[in-house]
Structure formats: C-alpha cells, structure tokens
Design an enzyme around this catalytic site. Structure first.
Site, PDB file in Angstrom:
ATOM      1  N   ARG A 110      -9.518 -19.121   5.731  1.00  0.00           N
ATOM      2  CA  ARG A 110      -9.930 -19.735   6.987  1.00  0.00           C
ATOM      3  C   ARG A 110     -11.110 -20.695   6.837  1.00  0.00           C
ATOM      4  O   ARG A 110     -12.017 -20.455   6.038  1.00  0.00           O
ATOM      5  CB  ARG A 110     -10.288 -18.637   7.997  1.00  0.00           C
ATOM      6  CG  ARG A 110      -9.102 -17.754   8.371  1.00  0.00           C
ATOM      7  CD  ARG A 110      -9.522 -16.504   9.118  1.00  0.00           C
ATOM      8  NE  ARG A 110      -8.359 -15.738   9.561  1.00  0.00           N
ATOM      9  CZ  ARG A 110      -7.718 -14.834   8.803  1.00  0.00           C
ATOM     10  NH1 ARG A 110      -8.138 -14.575   7.568  1.00  0.00           N
ATOM     11  NH2 ARG A 110      -6.669 -14.198   9.282  1.00  0.00           N
ATOM     12  N   HIS A 127      -5.061 -21.466   5.888  1.00  0.00           N
ATOM     13  CA  HIS A 127      -4.120 -21.747   4.790  1.00  0.00           C
ATOM     14  C   HIS A 127      -3.668 -23.203   4.740  1.00  0.00           C
ATOM     15  O   HIS A 127      -2.495 -23.495   4.479  1.00  0.00           O
ATOM     16  CB  HIS A 127      -2.906 -20.825   4.877  1.00  0.00           C
ATOM     17  CG  HIS A 127      -3.212 -19.385   4.602  1.00  0.00           C
ATOM     18  ND1 HIS A 127      -4.294 -18.971   3.850  1.00  0.00           N
ATOM     19  CD2 HIS A 127      -2.569 -18.234   4.977  1.00  0.00           C
ATOM     20  CE1 HIS A 127      -4.309 -17.663   3.767  1.00  0.00           C
ATOM     21  NE2 HIS A 127      -3.278 -17.179   4.441  1.00  0.00           N
ATOM     22  N   HIS A 183       0.537 -16.360  -2.145  1.00  0.00           N
ATOM     23  CA  HIS A 183       0.560 -15.405  -1.039  1.00  0.00           C
ATOM     24  C   HIS A 183       1.742 -14.438  -1.160  1.00  0.00           C
ATOM     25  O   HIS A 183       2.447 -14.171  -0.186  1.00  0.00           O
ATOM     26  CB  HIS A 183       0.625 -16.140   0.295  1.00  0.00           C
ATOM     27  CG  HIS A 183      -0.005 -15.393   1.429  1.00  0.00           C
ATOM     28  ND1 HIS A 183       0.376 -14.117   1.797  1.00  0.00           N
ATOM     29  CD2 HIS A 183      -1.001 -15.743   2.284  1.00  0.00           C
ATOM     30  CE1 HIS A 183      -0.344 -13.729   2.832  1.00  0.00           C
ATOM     31  NE2 HIS A 183      -1.202 -14.692   3.147  1.00  0.00           N
ATOM     32  N   ASP A 194      -8.340  -7.026   5.583  1.00  0.00           N
ATOM     33  CA  ASP A 194      -8.080  -8.459   5.523  1.00  0.00           C
ATOM     34  C   ASP A 194      -9.403  -9.127   5.175  1.00  0.00           C
ATOM     35  O   ASP A 194      -9.932  -9.935   5.936  1.00  0.00           O
ATOM     36  CB  ASP A 194      -7.520  -8.971   6.853  1.00  0.00           C
ATOM     37  CG  ASP A 194      -6.948 -10.381   6.729  1.00  0.00           C
ATOM     38  OD1 ASP A 194      -6.926 -10.932   5.608  1.00  0.00           O
ATOM     39  OD2 ASP A 194      -6.522 -10.946   7.764  1.00  0.00           O
ATOM     40  N   GLU A 227      -4.803 -11.839  -2.951  1.00  0.00           N
ATOM     41  CA  GLU A 227      -4.891 -13.294  -2.975  1.00  0.00           C
ATOM     42  C   GLU A 227      -6.165 -13.700  -3.721  1.00  0.00           C
ATOM     43  O   GLU A 227      -7.267 -13.580  -3.186  1.00  0.00           O
ATOM     44  CB  GLU A 227      -4.905 -13.855  -1.557  1.00  0.00           C
ATOM     45  CG  GLU A 227      -3.689 -13.486  -0.722  1.00  0.00           C
ATOM     46  CD  GLU A 227      -3.919 -13.743   0.749  1.00  0.00           C
ATOM     47  OE1 GLU A 227      -4.124 -14.919   1.119  1.00  0.00           O
ATOM     48  OE2 GLU A 227      -3.944 -12.764   1.531  1.00  0.00           O
TER      49      GLU A 227
END
Length: 355
Positions: A86, A111, A182, A254, A317
């Site tokens: 982000r 992304h 991803h 996350d 990631e």
C-alpha cells in the site's frame, strides 16, 4: 530440467489488448512441476510430492485465463508492481513533484493500482533446459508512476525443488519500485481446507504495526509478547483470533515482518503436518508480508472445484515496506536512471515429518 509449452490447454490461450496468453510448465527430475502464464507473469500451479509420494498442488489458482480475469481476487500467483503493498492516500512526492495514483484499497493505492503488472500480458523468453523469463515495459505515467520501466521476472525450477525468482528493472526517470510474487499457498493442497493447522517459523524480531487503513503507524515494534512472535514454531491458529488491536486491523495477519536474515539464511518456514510438505523462503528483501487470506470471500471457485474462502491460504510476500515512498526512514525504494534494481527470492519445498 525440462520445460513444456502446453498448446493443448486452449483455456489459457486468449487475447488481451491484442497480446496472446499461454500456459507453460517446468518439471524437474524429482517430479515437481510448476505452471506459469504470461498473463501477470504468474504462477498457476505448484505440484509438490507429499510425504506419501503423491503430488499435491499447493498454490491457489484457476483453470483458465477467463477465470483469472473475472476473479474476485485478482492477484493469485501474479507478479505485483510497480509498487507491491500500500501507498497511503494514493500519492507520493519525488523531487518536489506530487504523483497521484488510483485509490483501489479504500483511500490507498494497492499493488500498483487496478491495472498494475498483474493485469498485463508479458513477453517471454524460454530456456528449454532450466527457466522462463517474463518481460514487460511499463510506459511513463502508467497507473500514475513516473518513468518508462523495463521489468524482467525470471523463474527457475531447480533439482532441489526450489523455485528461484529473480527480479530486474531499469528506468529512464527517477521512480519508485517494489516487486513481489503474490502466490497463495496451502500446503495441505489447494482448496482442501483452511491453513490454520500450518506451523510457521519466522525468525523476525520486529513487525510493522498498522493503522485502521493498514498503513504502517511509525517504525518497527518488537514481536515479544504479541501474536506476531513466530521465532519459535507455532500454528497459525494459535494466536490469530487473539484480542489484539493489530489483528483486528488486519482481520488476522496482514503485516510486514522485518527480515534481518542474510540471503543464505531461511527467512520464513511453513509446514503442513497433514501433507508433510515444508516451504522455506530465502530472500534479499527487507520484509515479508505475512497474509493469511483474510479477505478471500469464497466467491472464487478454484482449480479443484472448491471455493477459496477466508484463511484458505497464506502468503509470504517478500518485499520492501508498505508506504515506503512516503517514509524516508524506511529502506529506500527509489530507482534512478543508470541504476539496476535487482531482487531475488527462493521458495524451497521439501518433506519433513515434524517441525
């Protein structure tokens, strides 16, 4: 090592913006197979021998390009950029000039924007012995980013059951860059169950706490005493539903875990007691975004005919930190003309009875 082009898979032959898509498969002597498509330079499947010697597909995905285009989740297996993760409020400044990006994640840019690298048909070069390269030139101003950016992503499947991913990029104008893959992993087998029984080991002493918009608050914070402490192996289920504000903000995990390991050291490990399959990650990147598929909605039906619901997969990631263009204290994501951006990540698969 053998690479196969699969013309008998017409569901992966389609035209997008005048460019045709294809499916390719790498296979090694141990029986491992990895399939790719030039749509998004993405991983479509990873077939790995389990503890019984049977092949399991351990990455989420679909059986056709149409399904990838129509999917509720657009990022399955894709190369992400120009900026993974982000950017707050969809803007950043370079040399006093403001660059405005599309806000496709609330008020953030996520992304690389809705038409980021994941949505492009890449050119390809194949070595029929060992690897496949995907190339794309992102024009100046695409999704708001400055500079004509030439990107190459190379995938190699080794005889040691490693997927070696190498990224390279050059620009003709000062810009920012943050590339990752991803892939959504489920070491039990894609579509077979959730991933709460997976055991993770991540030797990170720090993580990046986020605000209610999932943007880093300040700097790194110790994982000690938090749900983000994976320095000793533990199941994802152990702490994911704890009453911690950070877990509530991410709807689970996350978050970026700070990577202090050298490239020769394991930066993260996941293990499925069900399949016996272990995944180890090696990377040159300073962070690993641990994501437990919290926003998978169940709308997408995967390769085996099962819905992809919340926590049916996890992601490792490897990347730089979120919102880095607006955070001079974070590791730099600047790329200038004459420089070459290079990054490498290895996903290594093996069998382990216990962890």
């Amino acid at each position: 090592m053998v690479i196969y082009s699969l013309p008998d898979y017409p569901d992966f032959e389609y035209k997008i913006d005048g460019k045709k898509t294809h499916l390719f498969t790498l296979k090694n002597r141990t029986g491992m197979q990895v399939a790719f498509t030039d749509y998004g330079a993405r991983i479509v499947s990873i077939l790995v021998p389990d503890k019984a010697g049977n092949l399991r597909d351990v990455v989420l995905g679909f059986n056709s390009i149409h399904e990838y285009i129509r999917a509720d989740e657009q990022y399955h297996g894709a190369t992400i950029g120009r900026f993974a993760n982000r950017i707050a409020q969809g803007h950043f400044h370079l040399d006093g000039e403001k660059y405005t990006l599309q806000q496709n994640n609330g008020r953030n840019s996520l992304h690389g924007g809705p038409k980021g690298l994941h949505s492009k048909v890449w050119d390809r070069r194949t070595s029929f012995k060992k690897k496949i390269d995907f190339c794309y030139i992102s024009p100046d101003g695409e999704e708001g980013f400055p500079g004509n950016l030439k990107v190459t992503v190379s995938y190699e499947l080794t005889e040691f059951n490693e997927i070696v991913i190498k990224y390279k990029a050059e620009t003709d104008k000062k810009t920012v860059i943050n590339l990752t893959n991803h892939a959504y992993f489920n070491l039990n087998g894609e579509g077979q169950s959730d991933i709460l029984n997976h055991i993770l080991h991540i030797p990170s002493d720090y993580f990046l706490p986020i605000d209610e918009h999932q943007i880093p608050i300040d700097g790194k914070v110790s994982v000690t005493g938090t749900a983000f402490d994976f320095r000793s192996p533990k199941k994802i289920a152990t702490d994911i539903n704890n009453d911690e504000e950070q877990l509530k903000r991410g709807h689970g995990y996350d978050h970026t875990l700070v990577n202090s390991q050298s490239f020769s050291q394991v930066a993260a490990t996941a293990y499925s007691p069900d399949s016996g399959i272990r995944l180890e990650v090696f990377t040159t990147e300073p962070g690993i975004q641990l994501y437990t598929g919290n926003f998978l909605s169940g709308k997408d039906i995967g390769k085996s005919g099962h819905p992809y619901s919340s926590r049916s997969a996890f992601c490792f990631e490897t990347q730089h930190y979120p919102d880095s263009p607006n955070r001079p204290q974070f590791p730099s994501v600047l790329l200038e003309p004459g420089q070459v951006f290079e990054s490498e990540t290895i996903y290594k698969f093996s069998i382990k009875k216990e962890m």
